[in-house]
Design a protein around this motif. Structure first.
Motif, PDB file in Angstrom:
ATOM      1  N   VAL A 225     -29.683 -68.932  48.539  1.00 43.38           N
ATOM      2  CA  VAL A 225     -30.284 -68.095  47.498  1.00 43.38           C
ATOM      3  C   VAL A 225     -31.223 -68.937  46.639  1.00 43.38           C
ATOM      4  N   VAL A 226     -30.802 -70.155  46.310  1.00 40.09           N
ATOM      5  CA  VAL A 226     -31.688 -71.036  45.531  1.00 40.09           C
ATOM      6  C   VAL A 226     -32.946 -71.343  46.332  1.00 40.09           C
ATOM      7  N   LEU A 227     -32.768 -71.593  47.629  1.00 37.44           N
ATOM      8  CA  LEU A 227     -33.915 -71.906  48.491  1.00 37.44           C
ATOM      9  C   LEU A 227     -34.914 -70.769  48.536  1.00 37.44           C
ATOM     10  N   THR A 228     -34.414 -69.544  48.721  1.00 37.75           N
ATOM     11  CA  THR A 228     -35.339 -68.422  48.848  1.00 37.75           C
ATOM     12  C   THR A 228     -35.978 -68.094  47.499  1.00 37.75           C
ATOM     13  N   THR A 229     -35.298 -68.445  46.408  1.00 45.19           N
ATOM     14  CA  THR A 229     -35.822 -68.138  45.074  1.00 45.19           C
ATOM     15  C   THR A 229     -36.884 -69.143  44.640  1.00 45.19           C
ATOM     16  N   GLY A 230     -36.577 -70.423  44.821  1.00 42.73           N
ATOM     17  CA  GLY A 230     -37.501 -71.430  44.300  1.00 42.73           C
ATOM     18  C   GLY A 230     -38.048 -72.379  45.346  1.00 42.73           C
TER      19      GLY A 230
ATOM     20  N   ALA B 176     -36.085 -69.899  37.170  1.00 46.06           N
ATOM     21  CA  ALA B 176     -35.854 -69.618  38.588  1.00 46.06           C
ATOM     22  C   ALA B 176     -34.359 -69.711  38.918  1.00 46.06           C
ATOM     23  N   MET B 177     -33.647 -70.656  38.288  1.00 40.95           N
ATOM     24  CA  MET B 177     -32.206 -70.749  38.537  1.00 40.95           C
ATOM     25  C   MET B 177     -31.500 -69.506  38.004  1.00 40.95           C
ATOM     26  N   HIS B 178     -32.001 -68.998  36.859  1.00 40.59           N
ATOM     27  CA  HIS B 178     -31.418 -67.767  36.314  1.00 40.59           C
ATOM     28  C   HIS B 178     -31.573 -66.635  37.322  1.00 40.59           C
ATOM     29  N   THR B 179     -32.777 -66.558  37.936  1.00 38.34           N
ATOM     30  CA  THR B 179     -33.018 -65.544  38.966  1.00 38.34           C
ATOM     31  C   THR B 179     -32.043 -65.743  40.128  1.00 38.34           C
ATOM     32  N   ALA B 180     -31.810 -67.004  40.513  1.00 35.90           N
ATOM     33  CA  ALA B 180     -30.895 -67.268  41.622  1.00 35.90           C
ATOM     34  C   ALA B 180     -29.496 -66.736  41.311  1.00 35.90           C
ATOM     35  N   PHE B 181     -29.052 -66.947  40.074  1.00 33.69           N
ATOM     36  CA  PHE B 181     -27.723 -66.426  39.705  1.00 33.69           C
ATOM     37  C   PHE B 181     -27.717 -64.895  39.696  1.00 33.69           C
ATOM     38  N   GLU B 182     -28.835 -64.301  39.220  1.00 35.23           N
ATOM     39  CA  GLU B 182     -28.939 -62.834  39.248  1.00 35.23           C
ATOM     40  C   GLU B 182     -28.827 -62.315  40.675  1.00 35.23           C
ATOM     41  N   ARG B 183     -29.510 -63.031  41.593  1.00 31.63           N
ATOM     42  CA  ARG B 183     -29.492 -62.591  42.999  1.00 31.63           C
ATOM     43  C   ARG B 183     -28.105 -62.757  43.595  1.00 31.63           C
ATOM     44  N   MET B 184     -27.428 -63.801  43.177  1.00 32.40           N
ATOM     45  CA  MET B 184     -26.049 -64.015  43.642  1.00 32.40           C
ATOM     46  C   MET B 184     -25.186 -62.828  43.209  1.00 32.40           C
ATOM     47  N   ALA B 185     -25.360 -62.407  41.962  1.00 30.08           N
ATOM     48  CA  ALA B 185     -24.592 -61.272  41.449  1.00 30.08           C
ATOM     49  C   ALA B 185     -24.972 -59.991  42.198  1.00 30.08           C
ATOM     50  N   LYS B 186     -26.251 -59.896  42.559  1.00 30.83           N
ATOM     51  CA  LYS B 186     -26.724 -58.738  43.324  1.00 30.83           C
ATOM     52  C   LYS B 186     -26.049 -58.714  44.709  1.00 30.83           C
ATOM     53  N   LEU B 187     -25.964 -59.886  45.341  1.00 29.37           N
ATOM     54  CA  LEU B 187     -25.334 -59.952  46.665  1.00 29.37           C
ATOM     55  C   LEU B 187     -23.876 -59.508  46.607  1.00 29.37           C
ATOM     56  N   ARG B 188     -23.249 -59.773  45.465  1.00 30.79           N
ATOM     57  CA  ARG B 188     -21.851 -59.382  45.280  1.00 30.79           C
ATOM     58  C   ARG B 188     -21.659 -57.883  45.503  1.00 30.79           C
ATOM     59  N   THR B 189     -22.710 -57.088  45.189  1.00 32.33           N
ATOM     60  CA  THR B 189     -22.570 -55.642  45.292  1.00 32.33           C
ATOM     61  C   THR B 189     -22.597 -55.152  46.746  1.00 32.33           C
ATOM     62  N   TYR B 190     -22.910 -56.053  47.672  1.00 30.00           N
ATOM     63  CA  TYR B 190     -22.978 -55.633  49.080  1.00 30.00           C
ATOM     64  C   TYR B 190     -21.727 -56.035  49.873  1.00 30.00           C
ATOM     65  N   VAL B 191     -20.761 -56.587  49.159  1.00 28.24           N
ATOM     66  CA  VAL B 191     -19.562 -57.107  49.828  1.00 28.24           C
ATOM     67  C   VAL B 191     -18.464 -56.060  49.744  1.00 28.24           C
ATOM     68  N   ASP B 192     -17.639 -55.979  50.772  1.00 29.92           N
ATOM     69  CA  ASP B 192     -16.517 -55.051  50.706  1.00 29.92           C
ATOM     70  C   ASP B 192     -15.480 -55.585  49.714  1.00 29.92           C
ATOM     71  N   PRO B 193     -14.635 -54.679  49.161  1.00 34.48           N
ATOM     72  CA  PRO B 193     -13.757 -55.132  48.067  1.00 34.48           C
ATOM     73  C   PRO B 193     -12.665 -56.127  48.505  1.00 34.48           C
ATOM     74  N   ASN B 194     -12.389 -56.244  49.785  1.00 42.68           N
ATOM     75  CA  ASN B 194     -11.256 -57.070  50.208  1.00 42.68           C
ATOM     76  C   ASN B 194     -11.645 -58.495  50.581  1.00 42.68           C
ATOM     77  N   PHE B 195     -12.788 -58.952  50.105  1.00 37.73           N
ATOM     78  CA  PHE B 195     -13.266 -60.253  50.569  1.00 37.73           C
ATOM     79  C   PHE B 195     -12.512 -61.462  50.021  1.00 37.73           C
ATOM     80  N   PRO B 196     -11.867 -61.406  48.818  1.00 39.64           N
ATOM     81  CA  PRO B 196     -11.299 -62.658  48.310  1.00 39.64           C
ATOM     82  C   PRO B 196     -10.323 -63.305  49.287  1.00 39.64           C
ATOM     83  N   GLY B 197     -10.463 -64.592  49.461  1.00 42.90           N
ATOM     84  CA  GLY B 197      -9.540 -65.349  50.295  1.00 42.90           C
ATOM     85  C   GLY B 197      -9.815 -65.250  51.781  1.00 42.90           C
TER      86      GLY B 197
END
Lengths: 307, 420
Positions: free
Chosen positions: B200-205, B226-247
């Motif tokens: 995500v950092v690579l694609t952002t900056g 740009a790092m702030h954007t990277a963290f935003e994108r990370m949070a965005k990716l979180r919304t595409y994950v199924d709820p049972n991913f931890p662990g």
């Protein structure tokens, strides 16, 4: 004749003296190796860890003292506070629920019911399972995608919702659930042994005096179980503080770092993060916590006369 | 009685006297500590075992299972402390330099010079295979971590062209979500989330931001928008994950893609081994792309073997043969075809590799030429372990909702500074 009798008596005396001396020394000789081993491998390494906690050891131990540097680093880590908060939640609930549930089960089993011989081992068996197995089994059971939630929804209860395992705020409670499942039966066995040790005459006397069942338990039975409470408390507390494998198998410290405990913290800093000094200082803090609980107990035990 | 004791004593004395006379090693042998115990990895290692056996070198296996080798490294520390190191050990990144600094590693320079390691192995990897001008490790492979692994069946359902940048990636994942496919198969373990964050950092900056922020730990870059954007994108990716991913383990996430339950996974190229094991073919059943927007850059993680000094003795024949064999083109090809990675030597022919393997090797050469072959911070090739794990802490807390984007952005440089 008389000389031979004298001689043989002297020989017997000498033999008896030799045997007495051996009897005196035997326990010491037998215990010496294990004593030496414990001295070195338990207390020696405790001292070594304490020493390392005052150094800047990274990947391998270094022996140059650096004062309280590691402790300062330790208490600057947000995840250490997370670990401390979690051990407080886990410790209090785990010990409290185990004792309450163990006592309740023991009292119910003590009602001279049929099939006690079958029920008792059923409750006790979880103790025979290792924490890794407990953790893995509960992980499958509690995972919303594979376990309880999915089963309930498949059976038609579509609104059923239980996602504690993957919820950062609730995950620590799943560790309590699995831990209690494992240890409650053991507590029950301890309390059951305590209950069997209470003199039946006292109970009968209370009944004749017209005391209700509730009053009998509250006023007589539970106070009489005081030593059992103490033992259960000590055993469970140290199990709570050193619990590591259960967390690793059940949640791996996650989601995020929401189930970090001091033990997982200590391992990761010492062995995977190459911050051995910080790991050692967290181990020392854990030791001091355990000591703060165990020492008053030992003190009170040693002060009481042996009955 | 006395006679018996005497004879026992004599026998013991004879044994003791005999021992130094016997050769220390009957034949050449190497004892190798490693954590390649899973199917594909073990098969790859068997190639090396066989090569050595053909040369009369006996292989003594010392495996310690556990992904990432943390168990193996703990074992190694114990053995080193006890003064009983193995001949060689698999090792990664900064650990190699740490052990070199501790003076434990044997000098491989003569072997390296004789076999031209210097011209064949990319400089970025040499940084972790040399210490103070001496070769101290033999790189086996280059895993690159900025890949996405896509289910062909799910992609066909989505019906959009392959994503090439962040926006098209989001478009594809939105479409998948609307079709009821899990867009992102993610394993909820800190290292997996951090591996995704690298990309995500690579694609952002671009390579520039990545190098400054994630490797050089430049304060200005870490606090840049740009790092702030990277963290935003990370949070965005979180919304595409199924709820049972931890662990969830990475290979379970891969199997979601294999089964077509999920559209794609962001993972290093060891994931390819899972597809191959499931009898899936690249191009037909699954697709491999660089993480959208990172084509031209390769973040790497290279497995290497180090050899330990045994007193002041020079490297023995077995170890010399092993180090030499590792860097032969035939071994590098045979091993990496099975392991799913690219050879560490860039002069190995790609004929035996599948489509994804060929792409990995071409991309690697391209990145070497452009000087964009960068160490993966998530995999311990960017920063030392203490900082790597400090990064994990913040990234995983963000991804699991324990920190907001703003908090994570503020916390990240602080956590890094505290771990220095």
């Amino acid at each position: 004749m008389s000389t031979t009798a004298l001689e043989s008596a002297a020989a017997r005396r000498a033999q008896a003296g030799w045997r007495d001396r051996l009897q005196d020394w035997l326990p010491r000789i037998v215990l010496a190796p294990s004593f030496a081993i414990i001295l070195l491998f338990v207390y020696g390494f405790i001292l070594w860890t304490v020493y390392l906690s005052f150094t800047k050891s990274k990947m391998m131990p270094v022996y140059k003292l650096a004062g309280f540097d590691s402790y300062e680093r330790l208490f600057a880590q947000p995840s250490w506070y997370m670990a401390l908060g979690n051990i407080a939640i886990f410790g209090i609930l785990y010990v409290g629920i185990c004792i309450a549930l163990g006592l309740l089960l023991a009292i119910l089993l003590d009602q001279k019911i049929r099939g006690e011989g079958v029920l008792r081992p059923i409750y006790l068996y979880p103790m025979a399972v290792s924490f890794i197995v407990t953790g893995t089994a509960w992980k499958w059971f509690l995972n919303p995608g594979t376990g309880l939630e999915k089963t309930m929804q498949d059976w038609g209860w579509t609104s059923f919702h239980f996602d504690w395992l993957v919820n950062t705020d609730m995950a620590i409670y799943t560790i309590v659930i699995a831990g209690v499942w494992q240890a409650a039966g053991f507590c029950m066995a301890m309390f059951l042994a305590g209950l069997r040790g209470i003199d039946g005459e006292i109970m009968k006397a209370a009944q004749i005096d017209g005391a209700s069942t509730y009053a009998t338990y509250r006023r007589i039975v539970i106070p009489a179980l005081r030593p059992v409470f103490l033992s259960a408390f000590i055993v469970l507390t140290h199990m709570a503080i050193k619990s590591y494998d259960l967390v690793i198998a059940l949640t791996g410290g996650g989601p995020g770092n929401s189930t970090e405990l001091p033990s997982t913290f200590m391992y990761s800093y010492t062995f995977t993060r190459n911050q051995m000094g910080v790991g050692a200082s967290s181990a020392v803090i854990m030791l001091m916590t355990v000591a703060a609980i165990i020492v008053p107990y030992l003190y009170s035990e040693l002060k009481e006369p042996v009955r | 009685m006395f006679k018996k004791m005497l004879s026992v004593a004599a026998a013991t004395a004879a044994l003791l006297a005999f021992q130094p006379a016997a050769p220390a090693r009957a034949a050449d042998s190497v004892e190798v500590l490693h954590w390649w115990t899973s199917g594909g990895e073990a098969a790859g290692l068997a190639v090396l075992k066989k090569t050595l056996a053909d040369q009369g070198v006996e292989w003594k296996d010392a495996p310690v299972a556990g992904g990432g080798g943390s168990g193996a490294m703990t074992t190694l520390k114990a053995r080193m402390t006890a003064g009983n190191p193995p001949t060689a050990s698999q090792m990664l990144g900064y650990a190699i330099l740490d052990w070199a600094e501790a003076g434990a590693l044997a000098d491989l320079t003569p072997i390296a010079v004789a076999n031209h390691w210097d011209s064949a192995i990319p400089k970025a990897i040499q940084k972790f295979a040399t210490y103070e001008g001496k070769w101290i490790a033999a790189p086996v492979n280059v895993h690159s971590t900025n890949w996405i692994w896509v289910s062909k069946a799910a992609m066909d359902k989505v019906g959009l062209p392959a994503p090439t940048d962040w926006d098209s990636l989001i478009k594809v994942m939105d479409k998948a979500k609307s079709l009821g496919i899990i867009p992102l198969a993610q394993g909820g373990q800190a290292w997996q989330e951090a591996t995704m964050f690298d990309s995500v950092v690579l694609t952002t900056g671009g390579a520039d931001l990545y190098k400054k922020a994630m490797i050089d730990l430049d304060e200005g870059a870490l606090k840049s928008p740009a790092m702030h954007t990277a963290f935003e994108r990370m949070a965005k990716l979180r919304t595409y994950v199924d709820p049972n991913f931890p662990g969830r383990d990475w290979n379970l996430a891969t199997s979601m893609v294999i089964k077509g339950e999920a559209l794609l996974q962001v993972m290093g190229d060891w994931a390819k081994g899972e597809f191959i094991n499931a009898k899936k073919e690249p191009g037909k059943d699954f697709l491999c792309f660089r993480f959208p927007g990172t084509q031209g850059v390769v973040t790497f993680n290279a497995d290497q073997f180090v050899f330990f000094k045994h007193g002041s003795a020079p490297l023995d024949a077995g170890a010399t043969k092993m180090a030499t064999d590792i860097e032969t083109a035939s071994f590098q090809s045979a091993f990496n075809v099975i392991k799913g990675s690219a050879p560490a030597r860039t002069d190995v022919p790609d004929t035996a590799f599948d489509a994804c393997g060929k792409k990995a090797m071409a991309d690697l050469k391209d990145a070497v030429a452009k000087n964009t072959l960068l160490g993966s911070s998530a995999q311990g090739y960017g920063v030392p372990p203490a900082i790597q794990n400090a990064m994990y802490d913040v990234i995983t807390k963000l991804f699991n909702g324990q920190l907001t984007v703003d908090q994570a952005f503020a916390e990240f440089p602080k956590a890094i500074a505290a771990a220095k």
